[in-house]
Write a protein that holds these residues in place. Structure first.
Motif, short mmCIF file in Angstrom:
data_model
loop_
_atom_site.label_atom_id
_atom_site.label_comp_id
_atom_site.label_asym_id
_atom_site.label_seq_id
_atom_site.Cartn_x
_atom_site.Cartn_y
_atom_site.Cartn_z
N LEU A 154 0.69 -1.75 -0.16
CA LEU A 154 0.24 -0.35 -0.07
C LEU A 154 0.34 1.22 0.46
O LEU A 154 0.03 1.94 -0.96
CB LEU A 154 -0.71 0.36 0.97
N SER A 155 1.65 1.38 0.70
CA SER A 155 2.48 2.41 0.56
C SER A 155 3.57 2.73 -0.44
O SER A 155 3.57 3.98 -0.78
CB SER A 155 4.06 2.39 2.04
N SER A 156 3.54 1.68 -0.98
CA SER A 156 4.42 1.98 -2.54
C SER A 156 3.60 2.36 -3.53
O SER A 156 4.01 2.73 -4.50
CB SER A 156 4.76 0.73 -3.14
N LEU A 157 2.01 2.00 -3.10
CA LEU A 157 0.83 3.01 -4.61
C LEU A 157 0.56 4.07 -4.25
O LEU A 157 -0.06 4.81 -4.59
CB LEU A 157 0.03 1.47 -3.95
N GLY A 158 1.17 4.32 -2.31
CA GLY A 158 1.27 6.35 -2.69
C GLY A 158 0.37 6.18 -1.32
O GLY A 158 -0.45 7.13 -1.43
N MET A 159 -0.14 4.98 -0.88
CA MET A 159 -1.37 5.16 0.27
C MET A 159 -0.87 5.64 1.55
O MET A 159 0.09 4.80 2.19
CB MET A 159 -2.01 3.96 0.15
N ASP A 160 -1.13 6.14 2.28
CA ASP A 160 -1.10 6.45 3.50
C ASP A 160 -1.01 5.74 4.05
O ASP A 160 -2.27 6.24 4.61
CB ASP A 160 -1.10 8.27 3.81
N ILE A 161 -0.59 5.09 4.98
CA ILE A 161 -0.96 3.96 6.20
C ILE A 161 -0.77 4.09 7.59
O ILE A 161 -1.64 3.77 8.55
CB ILE A 161 -0.54 2.71 5.79
N ALA A 162 -0.22 5.78 7.90
CA ALA A 162 -0.02 6.77 9.22
C ALA A 162 -1.22 7.07 9.22
O ALA A 162 -1.50 7.36 11.04
CB ALA A 162 0.65 7.33 9.12
N GLY A 163 -2.69 7.33 8.94
CA GLY A 163 -3.51 8.22 9.12
C GLY A 163 -4.75 7.46 10.65
O GLY A 163 -3.83 6.10 10.36
N GLU A 164 -5.20 7.91 10.78
CA GLU A 164 -5.92 7.46 11.82
C GLU A 164 -6.71 6.50 11.10
O GLU A 164 -7.41 5.26 11.74
CB GLU A 164 -6.55 8.07 12.60
N THR A 165 -7.39 6.63 9.98
CA THR A 165 -8.63 5.79 9.23
C THR A 165 -7.77 4.44 8.28
O THR A 165 -8.33 3.88 7.94
CB THR A 165 -8.95 6.91 8.33
N THR A 166 -6.94 4.74 8.38
CA THR A 166 -5.39 4.06 7.43
C THR A 166 -5.15 3.09 8.34
O THR A 166 -4.00 2.39 7.37
CB THR A 166 -5.35 4.29 5.80
#
Length: 171
Positions: A2-14
């Motif tokens: 997911l990170s390599s696809l540009g998704m921010d996985i540090a957010g509260e909802t992700t």
């Protein structure tokens, strides 16, 4: 991934998205356990038994995307008949894995042929493949149809025609 696809996985909802995705794939890939319950064919039933519109979900082994559809499964009973819910369980057993539709169709037919020793088996599967509708050619609504026939459903023209007519193949 997911990170390599540009998704921010540090957010509260992700932040739990990777965990939720892994759980979703585990669920999609784990069929429920079952025993193939059969009963003596005491009445000597010798007509086709067909179960239509068995919903299934599988995952394309090439792209990891789902394909969903409906199966029709039929057989000519021999000495034993199967508990009706078990036909849907057999479809689930083989669909809950990374798979291609052609193999899935054959696996269901082979399993029933080996475990029931019927006069014949027929399986028709119709599915929409997300790997084809969401990406690549993007042909939304396209249906792929596969069939596998064994025994009299393969060898006898009248029995094969009866199966396809009752299955509603091509409609």
């Amino acid at each position: 991934m997911l990170s390599s696809l540009g998704m921010d996985i540090a957010g509260e909802t992700t932040q739990r998205t990777p965990e939720r995705m892994a759980a979703a794939y585990r669920e999609l890939l784990q069929p429920r356990e079952f025993n193939l319950t059969t009963f003596p064919n005491e009445e000597g039933y010798d007509g086709l038994l067909i179960q239509k519109d068995i919903a299934f979900v599988s995952l394309c082994e090439h792209h990891g995307l789902p394909f969903t559809g409906r199966a029709t499964v039929g057989y000519l009973p021999g000495e034993r008949i199967v508990g009706l819910s078990k036909l849907a369980r057999v479809v689930e057993q083989f669909s809950r894995r990374f798979q291609v539709q052609e193999r899935l169709t054959k696996q269901i037919a082979t399993y029933l042929e080996q475990h029931l020793t019927p006069g014949g088996v027929g399986v028709v599967m119709q599915a929409e493949h997300m790997c084809m509708t969401l990406r690549g050619v993007q042909a939304a609504g396209t249906t792929t149809v596969t069939s596998s026939l064994r025994g009299l459903l393969l060898k006898d023209d009248r029995t094969r025609t009866e199966f396809f007519n009752l299955a509603g193949a091509g409609r």
